[in-house]
Scaffold this motif. Structure first.
Motif, PDB file in Angstrom:
ATOM      1  N   PHE A   1       0.824  -1.212   0.000  1.00 21.32           N
ATOM      2  CA  PHE A   1       0.000   0.000   0.000  1.00 21.32           C
ATOM      3  C   PHE A   1       0.861   1.266   0.000  1.00 21.32           C
ATOM      4  O   PHE A   1       2.027   1.242   0.393  1.00 21.32           O
ATOM      5  N   ALA A   2       0.236   2.348  -0.469  1.00 21.48           N
ATOM      6  CA  ALA A   2       0.829   3.696  -0.473  1.00 21.48           C
ATOM      7  C   ALA A   2       2.168   3.673  -1.230  1.00 21.48           C
ATOM      8  O   ALA A   2       2.241   3.081  -2.303  1.00 21.48           O
ATOM      9  N   TRP A   3       3.221   4.288  -0.671  1.00 15.73           N
ATOM     10  CA  TRP A   3       4.463   4.367  -1.452  1.00 15.73           C
ATOM     11  C   TRP A   3       5.168   3.029  -1.606  1.00 15.73           C
ATOM     12  O   TRP A   3       5.974   2.853  -2.527  1.00 15.73           O
TER      13      TRP A   3
ATOM     14  N   ALA B   1       1.092  -6.302   8.218  1.00 13.01           N
ATOM     15  CA  ALA B   1      -0.114  -6.942   8.754  1.00 13.01           C
ATOM     16  C   ALA B   1      -0.151  -8.377   8.254  1.00 13.01           C
ATOM     17  O   ALA B   1       0.134  -8.643   7.089  1.00 13.01           O
TER      18      ALA B   1
ATOM     19  N   LEU C   1      -2.283  -6.095  12.486  1.00 18.45           N
ATOM     20  CA  LEU C   1      -0.959  -5.486  12.620  1.00 18.45           C
ATOM     21  C   LEU C   1      -0.038  -6.455  13.344  1.00 18.45           C
ATOM     22  O   LEU C   1      -0.409  -7.020  14.367  1.00 18.45           O
TER      23      LEU C   1
ATOM     24  N   PHE D   1       3.200  -1.771   4.377  1.00 17.66           N
ATOM     25  CA  PHE D   1       2.777  -0.384   4.138  1.00 17.66           C
ATOM     26  C   PHE D   1       3.495   0.564   5.088  1.00 17.66           C
ATOM     27  O   PHE D   1       4.036   0.133   6.106  1.00 17.66           O
TER      28      PHE D   1
ATOM     29  N   PRO E   1       3.618   3.782   7.907  1.00 18.06           N
ATOM     30  CA  PRO E   1       2.749   4.120   9.041  1.00 18.06           C
ATOM     31  C   PRO E   1       1.457   4.763   8.534  1.00 18.06           C
ATOM     32  O   PRO E   1       1.469   5.546   7.590  1.00 18.06           O
ATOM     33  N   MET E   2       0.356   4.433   9.182  1.00 18.21           N
ATOM     34  CA  MET E   2      -0.946   4.910   8.739  1.00 18.21           C
ATOM     35  C   MET E   2      -1.117   6.408   8.997  1.00 18.21           C
ATOM     36  O   MET E   2      -0.573   6.955   9.952  1.00 18.21           O
ATOM     37  N   THR E   3      -1.920   7.031   8.159  1.00 24.21           N
ATOM     38  CA  THR E   3      -2.168   8.474   8.303  1.00 24.21           C
ATOM     39  C   THR E   3      -3.650   8.788   8.073  1.00 24.21           C
ATOM     40  O   THR E   3      -3.998   9.712   7.347  1.00 24.21           O
ATOM     41  N   GLY E   4      -4.509   7.993   8.706  1.00 22.05           N
ATOM     42  CA  GLY E   4      -5.943   8.232   8.559  1.00 22.05           C
ATOM     43  C   GLY E   4      -6.426   9.371   9.435  1.00 22.05           C
ATOM     44  O   GLY E   4      -5.641  10.120  10.009  1.00 22.05           O
TER      45      GLY E   4
END
Lengths: 145, 81, 145, 81
Positions: free
Chosen positions: B6-8, B54, B59, B75, B77-80
């Motif tokens: 996910f993401a970058w 995960a 996690l 992924f 670290p989350m940034t929700g």
């Protein structure tokens, strides 16, 4: 109640529906997160998520909050996909008999949601696009619970 | 097993998910194995401390066992919120 | 923004209008207080206030919150007169760049409003009517600020 | 000066406000003066610790001076929110 969706939602209508459903509780707290402008001018925000894990993580966080503060109810709505500045990204709402519980639970939900729910934000400005970095302050915020 | 990015991490590796055949016993071993495959994996996994993992949508730690695991996700670290 | 009024208001519509007006801020927190049921069955709640002093006290509390947490905006709406169970008594809303400020300011506003704004609640049940007693916990809550 | 009463203080005294002519220098002196007037005042002011006072719409102390004050209000602890 947990909802993960691409479509916009109306936080005011959600707040009213939530409050009506928990009429016995005296205190309702809501938090809404909006796409704010950034240096360089934000054109859009893209929110990526991990379908399946997102719902699971949010449900676990919500259940923890409900158990810990004996909430009447707790709501989490989070969008994904492309959002423009000013749009509502997400909201949480909590209902309890006393305001201290409703406030604490809403802050707990936000702190966990920020750093433990699988969402990632990418900001698109005039200079290009970049993933939002996690803030140390957000990770640190978890330590108080 | 299915490996998701996910993401970058996804952007660096170039695919959102792939089927991986591996004998790796732990997440860390899987990462080392992937890094030897191609440059894009080495780039994505260069700094493990910047990543989260995960296992079957929970996690987990990089030292955790992969036994019985069907889905591994990497992924940042989350940034929700 | 401070409003003291007898008429009902729509918390959802107020939240949406507030959020739209502070689009630059990323975090909006709201609190709403509802008339909850009490032992014996609540028929109605009568809220008395001190016209003039009420607006003054609320404006002072709001200004303190805005200064202390550098809020984009803070809203307080409080009703007086006769209310039925389930009706919304009051709401506060705060907007800031970061959620910690919005949460802290909303809690500060509520703590001060509870014990320093001149409102008094009377509950009417099947057994008669009685003034709500101030809670020690509410007075104690002020000490943390 | 105008003296205002709210909540159960108002109910015990029987009026929401009245004009009072007094030489009292402080709130406490005014309270003592009112208590000698009639039983309903004595009943309302029996326990001063259960009361709050505002001078010209600012929360104040019973030891505060009445000099220049135009409006005194007595009431129980607030219960808004």
């Amino acid at each position: 109640m947990i909802r993960v969706q691409q479509d916009p939602f109306d936080p005011g209508a959600e707040l009213n529906a939530f409050s009506a459903a928990v009429a016995g509780a005296g205190a309702v707290v809501s938090f809404s997160g909006l796409v704010r402008d950034v240096a360089g001018g934000l054109r859009a925000m893209e929110i990526e998520h991990y379908p399946g894990m997102t719902e699971k993580a949010l449900a676990e966080i919500r259940d923890q909050a409900v158990a810990r503060w004996a909430l009447a109810e707790a709501l989490v709505i989070h969008r994904h996909g492309r959002l423009e500045p000013g749009e509502v990204i997400m909201m949480v709402a909590t209902a309890a008999r006393h305001r201290a519980d409703a406030f604490a639970a809403a802050e707990f939900l936000m702190d966990y949601l920020k750093s433990r729910a699988p969402f990632w934000k990418k900001e698109e400005t005039g200079d290009g696009s970049d993933w939002v970095a996690a803030r140390d302050a957000d990770e640190d915020a978890l330590k108080r619970w | 097993m299915q490996v998701l990015y996910f993401a970058w991490v996804r952007e660096r590796i170039g695919v959102p998910r792939e089927e991986v055949q591996t004998q790796a016993a732990t997440v860390a071993e899987l990462v080392e194995e992937l890094k030897t495959r191609e440059e894009r994996y080495a780039a994505a996994f260069a700094d493990i401390s910047a990543l989260r993992v995960a296992l079957d949508q929970d996690l987990s730690e990089f030292t955790d066992s992969l036994e019985g695991v069907r889905e591994v996700a990497f992924f940042p670290p989350m940034t929700g919120g």
